[in-house]
Structures are given as structure tokens and as C-alpha cells.
Design a protein around this motif. Structure first.
Motif, PDB file in Angstrom:
ATOM      1  N   VAL A   1      14.098  14.422  15.301  1.00 28.89           N
ATOM      2  CA  VAL A   1      14.861  13.503  14.471  1.00 28.89           C
ATOM      3  C   VAL A   1      13.869  12.762  13.593  1.00 28.89           C
ATOM      4  O   VAL A   1      12.792  12.357  14.053  1.00 28.89           O
ATOM      5  CB  VAL A   1      15.704  12.534  15.325  1.00 28.89           C
ATOM      6  CG1 VAL A   1      14.854  11.785  16.332  1.00 28.89           C
ATOM      7  CG2 VAL A   1      16.453  11.537  14.436  1.00 28.89           C
ATOM      8  N   GLN A   2      14.188  12.627  12.303  1.00 28.28           N
ATOM      9  CA  GLN A   2      13.299  11.965  11.358  1.00 28.28           C
ATOM     10  C   GLN A   2      13.996  10.779  10.704  1.00 28.28           C
ATOM     11  O   GLN A   2      15.220  10.784  10.521  1.00 28.28           O
ATOM     12  CB  GLN A   2      12.851  12.938  10.263  1.00 28.28           C
ATOM     13  CG  GLN A   2      12.026  14.103  10.768  1.00 28.28           C
ATOM     14  CD  GLN A   2      11.375  14.855   9.622  1.00 28.28           C
ATOM     15  OE1 GLN A   2      10.340  14.428   9.085  1.00 28.28           O
ATOM     16  NE2 GLN A   2      11.962  15.969   9.227  1.00 28.28           N
ATOM     17  N   LYS A   3      13.187   9.795  10.340  1.00 30.00           N
ATOM     18  CA  LYS A   3      13.671   8.625   9.612  1.00 30.00           C
ATOM     19  C   LYS A   3      13.116   8.660   8.197  1.00 30.00           C
ATOM     20  O   LYS A   3      11.901   8.813   7.992  1.00 30.00           O
ATOM     21  CB  LYS A   3      13.231   7.337  10.309  1.00 30.00           C
ATOM     22  CG  LYS A   3      13.587   6.060   9.558  1.00 30.00           C
ATOM     23  CD  LYS A   3      13.076   4.819  10.288  1.00 30.00           C
ATOM     24  CE  LYS A   3      13.414   3.547   9.537  1.00 30.00           C
ATOM     25  NZ  LYS A   3      12.931   2.331  10.259  1.00 30.00           N
ATOM     26  N   PHE A   4      14.005   8.479   7.226  1.00 29.47           N
ATOM     27  CA  PHE A   4      13.607   8.393   5.827  1.00 29.47           C
ATOM     28  C   PHE A   4      13.913   6.986   5.336  1.00 29.47           C
ATOM     29  O   PHE A   4      15.078   6.567   5.279  1.00 29.47           O
ATOM     30  CB  PHE A   4      14.345   9.443   4.996  1.00 29.47           C
ATOM     31  CG  PHE A   4      13.928  10.846   5.310  1.00 29.47           C
ATOM     32  CD1 PHE A   4      12.945  11.468   4.583  1.00 29.47           C
ATOM     33  CD2 PHE A   4      14.501  11.526   6.381  1.00 29.47           C
ATOM     34  CE1 PHE A   4      12.530  12.760   4.879  1.00 29.47           C
ATOM     35  CE2 PHE A   4      14.101  12.813   6.698  1.00 29.47           C
ATOM     36  CZ  PHE A   4      13.111  13.436   5.956  1.00 29.47           C
ATOM     37  N   LYS A   5      12.866   6.258   4.999  1.00 26.90           N
ATOM     38  CA  LYS A   5      13.018   4.865   4.573  1.00 26.90           C
ATOM     39  C   LYS A   5      13.604   4.816   3.164  1.00 26.90           C
ATOM     40  O   LYS A   5      13.129   5.493   2.258  1.00 26.90           O
ATOM     41  CB  LYS A   5      11.664   4.159   4.618  1.00 26.90           C
ATOM     42  CG  LYS A   5      11.093   4.023   6.021  1.00 26.90           C
ATOM     43  CD  LYS A   5       9.794   3.237   6.025  1.00 26.90           C
ATOM     44  CE  LYS A   5       8.672   4.039   5.394  1.00 26.90           C
ATOM     45  NZ  LYS A   5       7.366   3.329   5.502  1.00 26.90           N
ATOM     46  N   PHE A   6      14.616   3.981   3.009  1.00 24.85           N
ATOM     47  CA  PHE A   6      15.225   3.778   1.705  1.00 24.85           C
ATOM     48  C   PHE A   6      14.286   2.944   0.853  1.00 24.85           C
ATOM     49  O   PHE A   6      13.893   1.840   1.222  1.00 24.85           O
ATOM     50  CB  PHE A   6      16.569   3.074   1.867  1.00 24.85           C
ATOM     51  CG  PHE A   6      17.234   2.707   0.575  1.00 24.85           C
ATOM     52  CD1 PHE A   6      17.655   3.681  -0.312  1.00 24.85           C
ATOM     53  CD2 PHE A   6      17.452   1.369   0.249  1.00 24.85           C
ATOM     54  CE1 PHE A   6      18.272   3.341  -1.505  1.00 24.85           C
ATOM     55  CE2 PHE A   6      18.071   1.016  -0.939  1.00 24.85           C
ATOM     56  CZ  PHE A   6      18.479   2.010  -1.824  1.00 24.85           C
TER      57      PHE A   6
ATOM     58  N   ASN B   1      18.376   3.203   5.265  1.00 29.66           N
ATOM     59  CA  ASN B   1      17.521   4.251   5.801  1.00 29.66           C
ATOM     60  C   ASN B   1      18.369   5.418   6.297  1.00 29.66           C
ATOM     61  O   ASN B   1      19.451   5.225   6.864  1.00 29.66           O
ATOM     62  CB  ASN B   1      16.667   3.706   6.942  1.00 29.66           C
ATOM     63  CG  ASN B   1      15.824   2.525   6.518  1.00 29.66           C
ATOM     64  OD1 ASN B   1      15.146   2.577   5.490  1.00 29.66           O
ATOM     65  ND2 ASN B   1      15.867   1.443   7.286  1.00 29.66           N
ATOM     66  N   LEU B   2      17.868   6.616   6.077  1.00 30.13           N
ATOM     67  CA  LEU B   2      18.595   7.831   6.426  1.00 30.13           C
ATOM     68  C   LEU B   2      17.909   8.508   7.606  1.00 30.13           C
ATOM     69  O   LEU B   2      16.686   8.676   7.617  1.00 30.13           O
ATOM     70  CB  LEU B   2      18.619   8.781   5.227  1.00 30.13           C
ATOM     71  CG  LEU B   2      19.322  10.126   5.412  1.00 30.13           C
ATOM     72  CD1 LEU B   2      20.823   9.937   5.575  1.00 30.13           C
ATOM     73  CD2 LEU B   2      19.039  11.041   4.215  1.00 30.13           C
TER      74      LEU B   2
ATOM     75  N   PHE C   1      13.845   8.064  -1.132  1.00 32.28           N
ATOM     76  CA  PHE C   1      13.465   7.956   0.275  1.00 32.28           C
ATOM     77  C   PHE C   1      12.024   8.376   0.483  1.00 32.28           C
ATOM     78  O   PHE C   1      11.460   9.148  -0.298  1.00 32.28           O
ATOM     79  CB  PHE C   1      14.370   8.844   1.143  1.00 32.28           C
ATOM     80  CG  PHE C   1      15.820   8.469   1.121  1.00 32.28           C
ATOM     81  CD1 PHE C   1      16.690   9.105   0.247  1.00 32.28           C
ATOM     82  CD2 PHE C   1      16.305   7.487   1.954  1.00 32.28           C
ATOM     83  CE1 PHE C   1      18.026   8.764   0.207  1.00 32.28           C
ATOM     84  CE2 PHE C   1      17.639   7.140   1.935  1.00 32.28           C
ATOM     85  CZ  PHE C   1      18.512   7.777   1.056  1.00 32.28           C
ATOM     86  N   GLU C   2      11.464   7.857   1.561  1.00 30.11           N
ATOM     87  CA  GLU C   2      10.121   8.245   1.979  1.00 30.11           C
ATOM     88  C   GLU C   2      10.128   8.398   3.487  1.00 30.11           C
ATOM     89  O   GLU C   2      10.624   7.524   4.212  1.00 30.11           O
ATOM     90  CB  GLU C   2       9.106   7.179   1.559  1.00 30.11           C
ATOM     91  CG  GLU C   2       7.665   7.558   1.852  1.00 30.11           C
ATOM     92  CD  GLU C   2       6.710   6.538   1.261  1.00 30.11           C
ATOM     93  OE1 GLU C   2       6.358   6.681   0.073  1.00 30.11           O
ATOM     94  OE2 GLU C   2       6.354   5.595   1.981  1.00 30.11           O
TER      95      GLU C   2
ATOM     96  N   ALA D   1       6.801  12.360   0.147  1.00 30.79           N
ATOM     97  CA  ALA D   1       7.636  11.487  -0.697  1.00 30.79           C
ATOM     98  C   ALA D   1       8.353  12.333  -1.712  1.00 30.79           C
ATOM     99  O   ALA D   1       7.857  13.346  -2.168  1.00 30.79           O
ATOM    100  CB  ALA D   1       6.770  10.451  -1.402  1.00 30.79           C
ATOM    101  N   THR D   2       9.523  11.948  -2.093  1.00 31.77           N
ATOM    102  CA  THR D   2      10.236  12.656  -3.143  1.00 31.77           C
ATOM    103  C   THR D   2       9.636  12.308  -4.488  1.00 31.77           C
ATOM    104  O   THR D   2       8.972  11.280  -4.661  1.00 31.77           O
ATOM    105  CB  THR D   2      11.720  12.262  -3.151  1.00 31.77           C
ATOM    106  OG1 THR D   2      11.795  10.890  -3.491  1.00 31.77           O
ATOM    107  CG2 THR D   2      12.379  12.514  -1.815  1.00 31.77           C
TER     108      THR D   2
END
Length: 373
Positions: free
Chosen positions: A356-361, A344-345, A41-42, A9-10
Motif C-alpha cells: 500500500v502506498q501513500k501519495f501526498k497531495f 492524500n491518496l 501528488f508525490e 514525482a509527477t
């Protein structure tokens, strides 16, 4: 960014969650917004859900379509026997060249076999769905652009196979990197940047040439030799690698080795620029945030392995996240990015993670928290 074994997590995310947990309704109502905060993002460590025997090589194409599905391309020809050998009872196989994933990360459809180069070139370097539902990509090493139907049937090719004539030749390309179509004009914008030094525009229906320009909207110069001791920015692109079109009619271009983003109007007139940081490789990938006014510009740093968050109105750097490594939330050369309608990014990596990664907004964090080192 705070790093755990299975969850990253940031700092901004952690502080945002703390505010929500202990602040109550009054503080929640005053939570930062796009205009007062910065996106947090997480990483989602369980995304995507590819078949267990699929192996990805360098992941070099990504886009989110109008259904919220995520499309990914990769360089399957780079996979070796040792990379495919997960276990004797389940050896790996190269994933198809192009995969469409649903919101949960499951493969909906896939096409492209790296063994059939005549149908599917091996280096499909980018992906974009236009407003008519066609899928575009760059066949980088063949100096071509290809327009596909959703199920992988080619309908238009732009550029001459294995021919390149320089940055002022309007009939050939020079290892194009990325592309997008303007839905208002049906014009195809291309950063033609691994060999050439330009943005070039075509008619997306016919493939007819429209216009092109170099850095600062000036003519490109392939003979240009940058002065490494110069204190002023280079007048020419140096590996122009990514672009995005904003809703308000601007063209954002990632000039990778010059570590800058340049902004143009749709005609090619220069608007402004931002040097993201000192050194090279800081501007590899671009994506715009999901708000209607696209308040933020995300810039993938392919050298320092992080994502920069810029305020689009003035290109000020507001925050960053990521670090080099193979753990969830870390990066191995972020190469492409896109966002879905929820914010989401999604990020592809060219090496070494090749994923490929998903970062939840997670909402917006206080600006001061996001800019702390």
C-alpha cells in the motif's frame, strides 16, 4: 512521471513546486485551484511503517475511516515460505488479514488469521466504514458480505455460503467485489461483479434485499456474449469491480474489463458513462477527491498501472500518473484507492509489489502541464 531511486514525482508536481519556488507571493496567490488546475501528488516512500517482519500478499482492500486511519486487507494465504524468509535472524510472518494504520502508517490494531477460515475468510476483497462505525467487507470467494465491529467481531452476514444463483437471484451473490453504505438511507450498495453482472442494494441494518440493476440500468444478462468486433460499448458489465457514492447522490461504478465508468442515481437510473481508454482493464479502482464538491474522480488502471484523473462534472480525463514497476510511486496492478481529508491518496497493489502506498497531495498544478505526455 519522473522517477528517482527513492522519490517519485509527477510532472505536474514538479511544475507546481517550481511555480511556488520562483513565483513569489503574487504568483502563489494566483496558483491553480480545483476549478482551474489538476491535483498533483508525490509518493511518500517512508509510508507505511509496518513491523519489519510483516509480509503482505496481494493487497485487495483499503479505506480511510473517519479518524483518518487507513485500513488495509490482503490475501495472506498466498504467502509462501520463500516469501516469508527475509533473513534467518528475522523470518517474516504473514501480516494479519486486516490492519488499521494511523496517519503515520503505524499499526494501531489488527485482526484476522488466515489459518482460521471459519472466522475470517481468506479473500476480504474490500473495506468500508459506515456512518455507524461498522467495518464492511466482501468475502469474495464465499459469495458473502460481512459487517464487523471495529475490533473484528462479525455482526451481520449477507449471502449464502458458497452458493451463487446468477445476477437475478436476490438471495445469493456472485463473488462480490466492493461495497459502500449511503449514510442518508442506510442502504448498502454492492458491485457483485466477478461472477455476476450487477449492482445490488441491501438494507445495511437487516440485510434485506432492496433492488439491483445491470449496465445502463438495464436488467443484467449472464448469458450475454460481447461482440469483440462491435464499435458500440457493451450493454452488459464485464467484471464490475469498484464503486463510490458521491456527496450529491450519484453512484460511480468501475466496469473493469469494459474500461469504463458508469454513473447512476441512487435508484439505479443510468446517468452517463466514460470509456477511460481503449483496451481492457482501465477501470479497476475508484476514489473521489477531498473537496466538498468532490471535483475529481480518480480511476486506477489495473492493466497499464497508472492513475487517471477525471473531472467529475463531465468525466473528461485531465491527467494521469504512475507506471509499471516496483519503485516508490510505480504500481503493480493498483487495486483499491481512497483519500483522506487532506487530499492524500492511498493505493493498494494486487501484484507484484503487494503493498500500500501513500501519495501526498501537493496542491493543484496547471491543467496544461498535467495533460502533457
Amino acid at each position: 512521471m519522473t522517477r528517482l531511486r527513492h522519490r517519485t514525482a509527477t510532472l505536474a508536481t514538479a511544475l507546481l513546486l517550481a511555480l511556488v519556488a520562483c513565483g513569489g507571493e503574487q504568483e502563489a496567490a494566483a496558483a491553480p485551484s480545483a476549478s482551474t488546475g489538476v491535483p498533483a501528488f508525490e509518493v511518500d516512500p517512508g509510508w507505511p511503517r509496518l513491523p519489519p517482519n510483516y509480509r503482505l500478499a496481494s493487497a485487495i482492500g483499503l479505506m480511510v475511516d473517519r479518524q483518518g486511519h487507513v485500513w488495509v486487507s490482503h490475501r495472506a494465504e498466498l504467502l509462501t515460505d520463500s516469501m516469508l524468509a527475509l533473513a534467518k535472524e528475522q523470518p517474516g510472518i504473514p501480516a494479519p488479514l486486516v490492519m488499521e494504520l494511523d496517519a503515520d502508517g503505524n499499526v494501531v490494531q489488527a485482526w484476522g488469521d488466515h489459518g482460521h477460515v471459519q472466522d475470517y475468510p481468506p479473500v476480504l476483497h474490500s473495506l468500508f466504514e459506515d456512518h455507524n462505525g461498522f467495518i464492511w467487507t466482501t468475502a469474495r470467494e464465499q459469495h458473502q458480505l460481512i459487517k464487523f465491529t471495529r475490533d473484528g467481531k462479525p455482526v451481520l452476514t449477507i449471502g449464502k455460503l458458497n452458493q451463487s444463483g446468477g445476477s437475478d437471484d436476490v438471495t445469493t451473490l456472485g463473488r462480490p467485489a466492493d461495497l459502500q453504505v449511503d449514510p442518508e438511507t442506510n442502504e448498502l450498495f454492492v458491485v457483485d461483479g466477478y461472477t455476476n453482472r450487477r449492482v445490488i442494494v441491501f438494507d445495511a441494518e437487516t440485510g434485506a434485499y432492496k433492488r439491483h440493476w445491470g449496465a445502463y440500468g438495464e436488467p443484467p444478462d449472464d448469458a450475454y456474449q460481447p461482440d469483440t468486433l462491435a464499435t458500440t460499448p457493451s450493454r452488459q458489465f464485464n467484471l464490475v469491480h469498484s464503486l463510490v457514492l458521491s456527496n450529491d447522490g450519484l453512484v460511480y461504478v468501475a466496469d473493469q474489463n469494459n474500461s469504463r465508468v458508469q454513473v447512476f442515481d441512487l435508484s439505479g437510473k443510468f446517468v452517463t458513462e466514460k470509456i477511460v481508454r481503449a483496451g481492457d482493464g482501465a477501470a479497476t479502482a475508484l476514489a473521489l477527491s477531498h473537496e466538498p464538491d468532490q471535483h475529481f474522480l480518480y480511476v486506477g488502471d489495473g492493466t497499464e498501472d497508472k492513475i487517471w484523473i477525471l473531472r467529475r462534472s463531465d468525466l473528461e480525463v485531465l491527467g494521469q500518473f504512475g507506471s509499471r514497476g516496483s519503485a516508490p510511486g510505480q504500481f503493480g496492478r493498483p487495486h483499491n484507492m481512497d483519500v483522506d481529508t487532506q487530499g492524500n491518496l492511498y493505493v493498494t497493489e494486487a501484484a507484484p509489489g503487494m503493498r500500500v502506498q501513500k501519495f501526498k497531495f501537493m496542491g493543484y498544478a496547471p491543467l496544461a502541464a498535467a495533460t502533457q505526455p
